[in-house]
Every structure is written in C-alpha cells, then in structure tokens.
Scaffold this motif. Structure first.
Motif, mmCIF file in Angstrom:
data_model
loop_
_atom_site.group_PDB
_atom_site.id
_atom_site.type_symbol
_atom_site.label_atom_id
_atom_site.label_comp_id
_atom_site.label_asym_id
_atom_site.label_seq_id
_atom_site.Cartn_x
_atom_site.Cartn_y
_atom_site.Cartn_z
ATOM 1 N N SER A 115 53.344 3.115 87.195
ATOM 2 C CA SER A 115 54.445 1.166 87.499
ATOM 3 C C SER A 115 54.804 0.628 86.605
ATOM 4 C CB SER A 115 52.579 0.543 87.069
ATOM 5 O OG SER A 115 52.689 -0.761 88.162
ATOM 6 N N ILE A 116 55.535 -0.080 87.833
ATOM 7 C CA ILE A 116 57.409 -0.527 87.280
ATOM 8 C C ILE A 116 56.886 -2.140 87.600
ATOM 9 C CG2 ILE A 116 59.332 -0.561 87.360
ATOM 10 C CD1 ILE A 116 59.479 1.714 87.327
ATOM 11 N N PHE A 117 56.802 -2.877 86.643
ATOM 12 C CA PHE A 117 57.482 -4.645 86.953
ATOM 13 C C PHE A 117 58.488 -5.208 85.663
ATOM 14 C CE2 PHE A 117 55.851 -9.087 85.656
ATOM 15 C CZ PHE A 117 56.009 -9.417 87.241
ATOM 16 N N LEU A 118 58.892 -5.894 86.584
ATOM 17 C CA LEU A 118 60.273 -6.509 85.561
ATOM 18 C C LEU A 118 61.012 -5.345 85.556
ATOM 19 C CD1 LEU A 118 58.599 -9.869 85.176
ATOM 20 C CD2 LEU A 118 60.519 -9.157 86.988
ATOM 21 N N ASP A 119 61.723 -4.589 85.833
ATOM 22 C CA ASP A 119 62.330 -3.903 85.122
ATOM 23 C C ASP A 119 61.438 -3.021 83.764
ATOM 24 O OD1 ASP A 119 65.383 -1.832 85.314
ATOM 25 O OD2 ASP A 119 65.821 -3.443 84.083
ATOM 26 N N SER A 120 60.120 -2.593 83.792
ATOM 27 C CA SER A 120 60.343 -2.075 82.785
ATOM 28 C C SER A 120 59.269 -1.368 83.241
ATOM 29 C CB SER A 120 59.183 -2.978 80.905
ATOM 30 O OG SER A 120 60.073 -4.068 80.714
ATOM 31 N N VAL A 121 58.384 -0.198 82.454
ATOM 32 C CA VAL A 121 56.964 0.859 82.887
ATOM 33 C C VAL A 121 56.267 -0.081 82.617
ATOM 34 C CG1 VAL A 121 56.290 2.754 82.691
ATOM 35 C CG2 VAL A 121 58.468 3.082 83.572
ATOM 36 N N ILE A 122 54.645 -0.004 83.171
ATOM 37 C CA ILE A 122 54.076 -0.966 82.134
ATOM 38 C C ILE A 122 52.904 -0.058 82.396
ATOM 39 C CG2 ILE A 122 54.636 -3.357 82.266
ATOM 40 C CD1 ILE A 122 53.052 -3.544 85.119
ATOM 41 N N THR A 123 52.392 0.756 83.592
ATOM 42 C CA THR A 123 51.333 1.542 83.489
ATOM 43 C C THR A 123 51.704 2.536 83.615
ATOM 44 O OG1 THR A 123 50.304 -0.137 83.840
ATOM 45 C CG2 THR A 123 48.759 2.353 84.583
ATOM 46 N N VAL A 124 50.653 3.730 82.433
ATOM 47 C CA VAL A 124 51.481 5.168 82.966
ATOM 48 C C VAL A 124 49.955 5.980 83.116
ATOM 49 C CG1 VAL A 124 53.635 5.074 82.359
ATOM 50 C CG2 VAL A 124 51.558 5.456 79.765
ATOM 51 N N ALA A 125 49.386 6.799 83.918
ATOM 52 C CA ALA A 125 48.761 7.635 83.571
ATOM 53 C C ALA A 125 49.238 8.899 82.201
ATOM 54 C CB ALA A 125 47.944 8.828 84.238
ATOM 55 N N ASP A 126 47.769 8.591 81.520
ATOM 56 C CA ASP A 126 47.007 9.076 80.280
ATOM 57 C C ASP A 126 47.938 10.674 80.096
ATOM 58 O OD1 ASP A 126 46.890 9.207 77.246
ATOM 59 O OD2 ASP A 126 45.328 9.970 77.767
ATOM 60 N N LYS A 127 47.511 11.548 81.149
ATOM 61 C CA LYS A 127 47.226 12.648 81.273
ATOM 62 C C LYS A 127 49.105 13.077 82.048
ATOM 63 C CE LYS A 127 46.561 12.712 86.273
ATOM 64 N NZ LYS A 127 45.721 13.089 87.207
ATOM 65 N N ASP A 128 49.631 12.218 82.024
ATOM 66 C CA ASP A 128 51.427 12.576 82.622
ATOM 67 C C ASP A 128 52.118 12.140 81.407
ATOM 68 O OD1 ASP A 128 50.634 12.777 85.126
ATOM 69 O OD2 ASP A 128 51.082 11.126 85.596
ATOM 70 N N TRP A 129 51.844 11.701 79.619
ATOM 71 C CA TRP A 129 52.681 11.417 79.587
ATOM 72 C C TRP A 129 53.517 12.509 78.394
ATOM 73 C CZ3 TRP A 129 55.049 7.795 77.182
ATOM 74 C CH2 TRP A 129 56.243 7.586 75.932
ATOM 75 N N GLU A 130 52.527 12.986 78.273
ATOM 76 C CA GLU A 130 53.716 14.429 77.148
ATOM 77 C C GLU A 130 54.943 14.616 78.810
ATOM 78 O OE1 GLU A 130 53.384 15.496 74.933
ATOM 79 O OE2 GLU A 130 52.115 14.741 74.311
ATOM 80 N N LYS A 131 54.526 14.618 80.150
ATOM 81 C CA LYS A 131 56.335 15.077 81.242
ATOM 82 C C LYS A 131 56.718 13.862 80.860
ATOM 83 C CE LYS A 131 52.847 17.634 84.013
ATOM 84 N NZ LYS A 131 52.587 18.446 85.189
ATOM 85 N N ILE A 132 56.646 12.464 80.521
ATOM 86 C CA ILE A 132 57.937 11.590 80.921
ATOM 87 C C ILE A 132 58.173 11.196 79.606
ATOM 88 C CG2 ILE A 132 56.896 10.863 82.557
ATOM 89 C CD1 ILE A 132 55.192 8.839 81.435
ATOM 90 N N LYS A 133 57.675 11.946 78.709
ATOM 91 C CA LYS A 133 57.773 10.928 77.174
ATOM 92 C C LYS A 133 59.813 11.484 77.130
ATOM 93 C CE LYS A 133 56.471 14.645 73.996
ATOM 94 N NZ LYS A 133 55.309 14.993 72.907
ATOM 95 N N GLY A 134 59.885 11.826 77.184
ATOM 96 C CA GLY A 134 61.782 12.773 76.922
ATOM 97 C C GLY A 134 62.372 11.612 77.901
#
Length: 238
Positions: free
Chosen positions: A155-174
């Motif tokens: 979820s993005i608002f004002l050009d910032s990612v503001i909400t992520v699913a905890d289960k996805d963090w390892e995939k997106i942290k890079g």
C-alpha cells in the motif's frame, strides 16, 4: 472530525467492524511505518532499551490506527459525502484477503474499494444504484495500476510505502535502504532504492544484475472486473 451531537464527546474516529462466517477465515499480520517526530524524525515509540529489536519497516498494527486520516483536501475528493481514503481500504484488504481473492462492495460509491482491490491484485465486484458514481468509478479505475515490490503487493500513499504484509517482508526488504545500526534506524526512515519522488504509482522490478528501477506495469484486464447489474455473466457465483 465530526460535530458533537447533544451532550456527548466530540466523535473523532471511525469504527471498523470485522465479521466472519466460520473459523476458516483469512487474517494476515500487517505492518505500518514507525511513528516519527515531524521535526527530528526520531521514532516516537519507547522500546525500553531494546531498540535492536525494532523491525526495519515498522510495528505490527494494533486495533487503533492513528496514521490514516480522513480526506482533507478537495483535490483528492470526489462528489461523494462518505468517501474514505484508498489506503485505508488497502490496509483492510492486505489484512483480510490474498491476491486473486474476490472483494464485494455492494455500495461502491466512487470506487474506493474497487481501486484498492485493483492496486492489490484482488478481483472485485462493485455495485451502486447511482449511474454517476458508476461512471466516476470506471473512469478512475482506468487510471490505476497494481502496486508491487518484488512481486508482492504493498500500500502506497504520497509516494511512500505505508503498509505491507508481514509475510512479504523477507521478499521486499531488498528494495529498501535499511540502516544496519538500530540507532540509525531510530532516526532515519527507510527508503526505497532509486526512489522517484515524482511518481505516485510504481512497481519495483529486480533486474538480473541486482539493480532496482521503477516502472509502471499493467495487469491482465480480464482479472479485474467492475460488475454492474447488466453484466451478470461476469459475476462469480457467491
């Protein structure tokens, strides 16, 4: 903020009711950004000397959300008296559904739920009795694209990612620049690598070389349907 009704406290919140039909329901832990001081940008939460345990993105959300506000600016509002922020619906969908699930909004209004569903890769059915609202919804949906990082919806608002699913963090942290020192994380908010501040909707795509760049990316149009009463053949059996 509403107006006081008689001898009561000033209403200053929305209540969200969460109902399920059985014990077999979906619920995903989700994370919000750390709350920070607007002036010094330090994390406001007191970790009691355990700052090394801070999650890089932010804490799991509780049952009180103070980081999402009503739509204050007219340029972001449609001609509808009860419009809610899209990123509020995105948080709810990330919490209660998975990509490919079907979301039903029987009072779709100007399409907030449908837009959130399309951004997050959910199928959706929107119903409204007012042709004007249906037309506004269809026009807005044509401009929307999925918001992904490394094939995970965010979820993005004002050009910032503001909400992520905890289960996805390892995939997106890079895709983020994350300070390795917890003390630096306390005073420095993580940022997307190669962040383009002029783009509101984006997909972070990882190249073979490991570089990250931002690009708008479409989605199979057949996977996203705005169903009206006259299009019954496109509606799944409920």
């Amino acid at each position: 903020m509403g107006s006081p009704l008689g001898k009561t406290l000033l209403p200053n919140h929305y209540g969200i009711l969460y109902y399920v039909k059985s014990d077999e329901f979906k619920f995903n832990d989700i994370r919000m950004l750390h709350k920070r001081c607007r002036n010094c940008h330090y994390v406001l939460q007191d970790y009691g000397g355990e700052k090394d345990q801070m999650h890089p993105f932010g804490p799991l959300v509780s049952d009180v959300w103070t980081d999402i506000h009503r739509i204050r600016h007219k340029i972001r509002r449609d001609e509808h008296p009860c419009q809610l922020p899209v990123h509020l619906l995105e948080r709810l969908l990330l919490m209660s559904s998975d990509p490919g699930d079907t979301v039903l909004d029987p009072f779709v209004g100007t399409g907030t739920t449908a837009i959130a569903a399309k951004r997050l890769g959910r199928k959706f059915i929107g119903i409204d009795i007012d042709p004007k609202y249906v037309e506004i919804t269809e026009r807005k949906l044509a401009l929307e694209e999925p918001t992904k990082i490394n094939d995970c919806y965010v979820s993005i608002f004002l050009d910032s990612v503001i909400t992520v699913a905890d289960k996805d963090w390892e995939k997106i942290k890079g895709a983020f620049v994350v300070p390795s020192d917890p003390l630096e994380l306390e005073k420095t908010e993580i940022q997307l690598q190669g962040k383009n501040k002029k783009r509101m909707k984006y997909t972070a795509v990882e190249k073979i070389q490991g570089e990250l760049f931002l690009s708008c990316q479409g989605e199979d149009k057949e996977a996203v349907v705005l169903a009206r009463n006259s299009a019954k053949e496109s509606m799944p059996q409920l």
